[in-house]
Design an enzyme around this catalytic site. Structure first.
Site, mmCIF file in Angstrom:
data_model
loop_
_atom_site.group_PDB
_atom_site.id
_atom_site.type_symbol
_atom_site.label_atom_id
_atom_site.label_comp_id
_atom_site.label_asym_id
_atom_site.label_seq_id
_atom_site.Cartn_x
_atom_site.Cartn_y
_atom_site.Cartn_z
ATOM 1 N N THR A 11 44.079 38.684 26.890
ATOM 2 C CA THR A 11 44.108 37.261 27.270
ATOM 3 C C THR A 11 43.306 36.984 28.538
ATOM 4 O OG1 THR A 11 46.153 37.656 28.499
ATOM 5 C CG2 THR A 11 46.404 36.843 26.253
ATOM 6 N N LEU A 79 42.192 47.004 30.107
ATOM 7 C CA LEU A 79 41.740 45.914 30.996
ATOM 8 C C LEU A 79 42.914 45.192 31.637
ATOM 9 C CD1 LEU A 79 39.052 44.272 28.655
ATOM 10 C CD2 LEU A 79 38.832 46.292 30.114
ATOM 11 N N ALA A 81 45.886 44.123 33.963
ATOM 12 C CA ALA A 81 46.201 44.398 35.371
ATOM 13 C C ALA A 81 46.628 43.116 36.072
ATOM 14 C CB ALA A 81 44.967 44.950 36.090
ATOM 15 N N SER A 83 45.099 41.358 38.724
ATOM 16 C CA SER A 83 43.702 41.564 39.137
ATOM 17 C C SER A 83 43.297 40.698 40.328
ATOM 18 C CB SER A 83 42.764 41.277 37.960
ATOM 19 O OG SER A 83 42.642 39.885 37.758
ATOM 20 N N THR A 126 37.281 49.519 39.812
ATOM 21 C CA THR A 126 36.728 48.367 40.528
ATOM 22 C C THR A 126 36.037 48.729 41.837
ATOM 23 O OG1 THR A 126 37.371 46.381 41.758
ATOM 24 C CG2 THR A 126 39.052 48.027 41.496
ATOM 25 N N GLU A 128 36.552 47.227 44.416
ATOM 26 C CA GLU A 128 37.549 47.070 45.482
ATOM 27 C C GLU A 128 38.054 48.424 45.974
ATOM 28 O OE1 GLU A 128 39.200 44.311 47.172
ATOM 29 O OE2 GLU A 128 37.289 43.457 46.612
ATOM 30 N N TYR A 154 46.011 45.886 45.633
ATOM 31 C CA TYR A 154 45.267 45.955 44.363
ATOM 32 C C TYR A 154 44.311 47.155 44.358
ATOM 33 C CZ TYR A 154 41.573 44.833 40.971
ATOM 34 O OH TYR A 154 40.648 44.891 39.953
ATOM 35 N N LYS A 158 44.462 50.434 41.960
ATOM 36 C CA LYS A 158 43.332 50.764 41.079
ATOM 37 C C LYS A 158 42.832 52.181 41.332
ATOM 38 C CE LYS A 158 42.242 47.366 38.267
ATOM 39 N NZ LYS A 158 42.128 47.540 36.817
HETATM 40 P P1 NAP Z 1 42.107 38.919 34.233
HETATM 41 O O1 NAP Z 1 41.333 37.781 33.663
HETATM 42 O O2 NAP Z 1 42.968 38.698 35.429
HETATM 43 O O3 NAP Z 1 43.017 39.521 33.065
HETATM 44 C C1 NAP Z 1 44.075 40.401 33.327
HETATM 45 C C2 NAP Z 1 44.809 40.683 32.025
HETATM 46 O O4 NAP Z 1 45.870 41.598 32.294
HETATM 47 C C3 NAP Z 1 45.434 39.439 31.378
HETATM 48 O O5 NAP Z 1 45.214 39.501 30.005
HETATM 49 C C4 NAP Z 1 46.923 39.627 31.681
HETATM 50 O O6 NAP Z 1 47.780 39.046 30.757
HETATM 51 C C5 NAP Z 1 47.008 41.142 31.563
HETATM 52 N N1 NAP Z 1 48.247 41.668 32.135
HETATM 53 C C6 NAP Z 1 48.737 41.450 33.382
HETATM 54 N N2 NAP Z 1 49.923 42.056 33.522
HETATM 55 C C7 NAP Z 1 50.195 42.678 32.336
HETATM 56 C C8 NAP Z 1 51.273 43.451 31.847
HETATM 57 N N3 NAP Z 1 52.345 43.735 32.605
HETATM 58 N N4 NAP Z 1 51.213 43.948 30.597
HETATM 59 C C9 NAP Z 1 50.149 43.661 29.804
HETATM 60 N N5 NAP Z 1 49.090 42.931 30.202
HETATM 61 C C10 NAP Z 1 49.120 42.434 31.457
HETATM 62 O O7 NAP Z 1 41.120 40.124 34.608
HETATM 63 P P2 NAP Z 1 39.587 40.347 34.171
HETATM 64 O O8 NAP Z 1 38.709 39.649 35.147
HETATM 65 O O9 NAP Z 1 39.449 40.122 32.710
HETATM 66 O O10 NAP Z 1 39.433 41.903 34.485
HETATM 67 C C11 NAP Z 1 39.746 42.883 33.504
HETATM 68 C C12 NAP Z 1 40.082 44.200 34.198
HETATM 69 O O11 NAP Z 1 38.958 44.620 34.978
HETATM 70 C C13 NAP Z 1 41.252 44.122 35.177
HETATM 71 O O12 NAP Z 1 41.919 45.354 35.116
HETATM 72 C C14 NAP Z 1 40.589 43.938 36.527
HETATM 73 O O13 NAP Z 1 41.428 44.429 37.549
HETATM 74 C C15 NAP Z 1 39.351 44.785 36.337
HETATM 75 N N6 NAP Z 1 38.178 44.384 37.119
HETATM 76 C C16 NAP Z 1 37.747 43.092 37.097
HETATM 77 C C17 NAP Z 1 36.602 42.734 37.801
HETATM 78 C C18 NAP Z 1 36.080 41.318 37.772
HETATM 79 O O14 NAP Z 1 35.225 40.992 38.621
HETATM 80 N N7 NAP Z 1 36.486 40.496 36.815
HETATM 81 C C19 NAP Z 1 35.892 43.723 38.519
HETATM 82 C C20 NAP Z 1 36.354 45.027 38.503
HETATM 83 C C21 NAP Z 1 37.496 45.365 37.776
HETATM 84 P P3 NAP Z 1 48.441 37.573 30.977
HETATM 85 O O15 NAP Z 1 47.410 36.619 30.436
HETATM 86 O O16 NAP Z 1 49.680 37.629 30.179
HETATM 87 O O17 NAP Z 1 48.658 37.406 32.438
HETATM 88 O O1 F7E Z 2 37.405 36.657 46.176
HETATM 89 C C1 F7E Z 2 36.943 34.988 49.380
HETATM 90 C C2 F7E Z 2 37.911 36.142 49.313
HETATM 91 O O2 F7E Z 2 39.313 36.439 44.616
HETATM 92 C C3 F7E Z 2 36.062 36.843 46.554
HETATM 93 C C4 F7E Z 2 38.664 40.498 41.219
HETATM 94 O O3 F7E Z 2 38.143 40.298 39.930
HETATM 95 O O4 F7E Z 2 36.532 41.214 42.063
HETATM 96 C C5 F7E Z 2 37.570 40.269 42.245
HETATM 97 O O5 F7E Z 2 38.143 40.394 43.531
HETATM 98 C C6 F7E Z 2 35.916 36.580 48.023
HETATM 99 C C7 F7E Z 2 36.960 37.252 48.908
HETATM 100 O O6 F7E Z 2 37.461 38.099 44.130
HETATM 101 C C8 F7E Z 2 38.779 31.940 48.676
HETATM 102 O O7 F7E Z 2 38.555 36.333 50.567
HETATM 103 C C9 F7E Z 2 37.375 32.620 50.155
HETATM 104 O O8 F7E Z 2 36.326 37.791 50.027
HETATM 105 O O9 F7E Z 2 37.017 35.730 43.837
HETATM 106 P P1 F7E Z 2 37.843 36.645 44.633
HETATM 107 P P2 F7E Z 2 37.629 39.545 44.781
HETATM 108 O O10 F7E Z 2 38.696 39.568 45.803
HETATM 109 O O11 F7E Z 2 36.280 40.009 45.199
HETATM 110 C C10 F7E Z 2 36.938 42.593 42.207
HETATM 111 C C11 F7E Z 2 35.733 43.460 41.960
HETATM 112 C C12 F7E Z 2 38.111 42.914 41.376
HETATM 113 O O12 F7E Z 2 38.254 44.053 40.910
HETATM 114 C C13 F7E Z 2 39.212 41.914 41.327
HETATM 115 O O13 F7E Z 2 40.050 42.141 40.202
HETATM 116 O O14 F7E Z 2 36.099 35.183 48.237
HETATM 117 N N1 F7E Z 2 37.563 33.649 49.289
HETATM 118 N N2 F7E Z 2 38.107 31.572 49.798
HETATM 119 C C14 F7E Z 2 38.435 33.266 48.358
HETATM 120 N N3 F7E Z 2 38.929 33.913 47.282
HETATM 121 C C15 F7E Z 2 39.788 33.243 46.491
HETATM 122 N N4 F7E Z 2 40.286 33.848 45.398
HETATM 123 N N5 F7E Z 2 40.173 31.943 46.769
HETATM 124 C C16 F7E Z 2 39.695 31.238 47.850
HETATM 125 O O15 F7E Z 2 40.048 30.096 48.071
#
Ligand code: NAP
Ligand code: F7E
Length: 330
Positions: A11, A79, A81, A83, A126, A128, A154, A158
């Site tokens: 999702t 995937l 988490a 997140s 990630t 992170e 987080y 991870k």
């Molecule tokens: P996302 O949109 O936040 O999706 C997270 C998913 O995890 C959702 O489907 C959520 O389900 C599910 N989930 C949360 N808790 C769960 C549980 N207890 N049991 C089963 N499912 C659960 O994240 P995304 O951006 O698609 O990222 C996918 C993965 O890549 C994550 O692990 C994230 O940490 C990692 N990642 C993301 C990025 C990025 O920039 N997007 C970068 C590096 C790594 P619900 O809809 O029910 O909440």
């Molecule tokens: O923040 C700053 C915040 O929440 C980016 C996740 O997908 O990528 C993501 O993590 C930056 C940060 O992403 C707001 O402080 C300012 O410096 O969009 P973000 P993230 O923290 O980089 C990594 C790779 C993952 O793995 C994670 O799952 O933006 N910022 N003002 C803000 N951030 C948010 N969310 N909201 C604000 O209002």
């Protein structure tokens, strides 16, 4: 016979793109959905009817065993988490349970059902995990050998998921790979992440529904790519003869200010400053100041390269949010 894939986090943003890609490639796609009244079930049933949903939760081993038994997957993409980095500071234990220990639960569910030699495993690691500090930051970007120093609950969770995946690879010979992905975004990005929060607000400002946006720290820099490109890289990792770890990134880094500039430009506003207020609510106890990835290994070994550039990404997201907001009532 069609290959079978099981996706946790179906999702989420990446789950959407990956399910689409695997369906196009002829896979039978299974997805784990949690909760008894998950509103996203209806969205998947309508938009991705080919996905076979299985009710399970990353914190419930019995449900994961049942999911693996049902799907009998050739490939498992973990995937799922918590997140959101900011959320993880306020909810560190559930983040550890889902984002950290949830990985172990999936690996064990595969092993218990005898799948360790037949199912290939992808872990969503990630950038992170690196933390963006001066001492561990190479000038040409983090690579697969860079030192880790996570800066949030987080990132710490991870890192556990990353190492337990490598441990299962080394201990049990599992084809288990980690994609160390830098930020990737797009129309399916959750609204709480900074890029989508900005493009949603820009669309509302354009349509007169909102007059400003409140953000936290505007100084951090991120290596932002398009999610649709990144799921292709995940799939390619599992098609290799041997498992491994790969960085997926663009090799460019931009400030939030640069993102704001391009987004507001799309609605004809040159100076975004009057429309942005800073709110300490969105600041984090510890920040990752700069992230830049070096995708050389993925480009060489997987033949992967991002297709959408930074400007293209911002344009795509603003256009999507204007389309959505135009169709909605105020
Ligand atoms: P996302 O949109 O936040 O999706 C997270 C998913 O995890 C959702 O489907 C959520 O389900 C599910 N989930 C949360 N808790 C769960 C549980 N207890 N049991 C089963 N499912 C659960 O994240 P995304 O951006 O698609 O990222 C996918 C993965 O890549 C994550 O692990 C994230 O940490 C990692 N990642 C993301 C990025 C990025 O920039 N997007 C970068 C590096 C790594 P619900 O809809 O029910 O909440
Ligand atoms: O923040 C700053 C915040 O929440 C980016 C996740 O997908 O990528 C993501 O993590 C930056 C940060 O992403 C707001 O402080 C300012 O410096 O969009 P973000 P993230 O923290 O980089 C990594 C790779 C993952 O793995 C994670 O799952 O933006 N910022 N003002 C803000 N951030 C948010 N969310 N909201 C604000 O209002």
């Amino acid at each position: 016979m069609a290959k079978r894939a099981l996706i946790t986090g179906i999702t989420g943003q990446d789950g959407y793109h990956l399910a689409e890609l695997l369906n196009e490639k002829g896979y039978e796609v299974y997805g784990i959905i949690r909760g008894q009244e998950n509103p996203k079930r209806l969205v998947i049933e309508q938009e991705q009817p080919y996905v076979k949903l299985i009710e399970a939760d990353l914190t419930d081993m019995t449900s994961l065993v049942r999911a693996v038994k049902t799907a009998q997957p050739d490939e498992v993409y973990n995937l799922g988490a918590i997140s959101n980095v900011g959320f993880s500071f306020n909810n560190p234990q559930v983040t550890a349970d889902i984002t950290g220990k949830g990985v172990l639960n999936v690996l064990e569910a595969i092993r218990i059902t005898g799948g360790e030699k037949t199912a290939r495993f992808y872990q969503a690691s990630t950038s992170e995990m690196f933390g963006g500090l001066d001492y561990n930051r190479p000038g040409d970007g983090y690579d697969e050998n860079s030192l880790f120093h996570p800066r949030s609950p987080y990132g710490v969770a991870k890192l556990y998921g990353h190492w337990i995946t490598k441990n299962y690879r080394e201990s049990y010979g599992m084809h288990a790979s980690c994609g160390i992905l830098f930020n990737h975004e797009g129309p399916h990005r959750g609204i709480s992440f900074v890029t989508r929060k900005i493009t949603d607000a820009v669309a509302r400002i354009h349509l007169g529904k909102q007059d400003h946006i409140e953000l936290g720290n505007l100084d951090p820099k991120r290596d932002w790519g398009y999610a649709g490109d990144y799921v292709e890289g995940m799939w390619r990792m599992l098609q290799q003869d041997k498992p491994g770890d790969y960085i997926l990134a663009t090799g460019e880094t931009h400030t939030i200010g640069e993102f704001l500039t391009l987004a507001f430009k799309e609605i004809g506003i040159d100076d975004w400053k009057p429309y942005v207020k800073q709110n300490p609510l969105y600041m984090r106890p510890a920040e990752v100041d700069i992230l830049l990835g070096n995708p050389a290994k993925a480009e060489k070994v997987l033949g992967w390269k991002r297709q959408v550039d930074f400007e293209g990404l911002v344009k795509m997201m603003v256009k999507n949010d204007i389309d959505i907001q135009s169709k909605l009532a105020n």
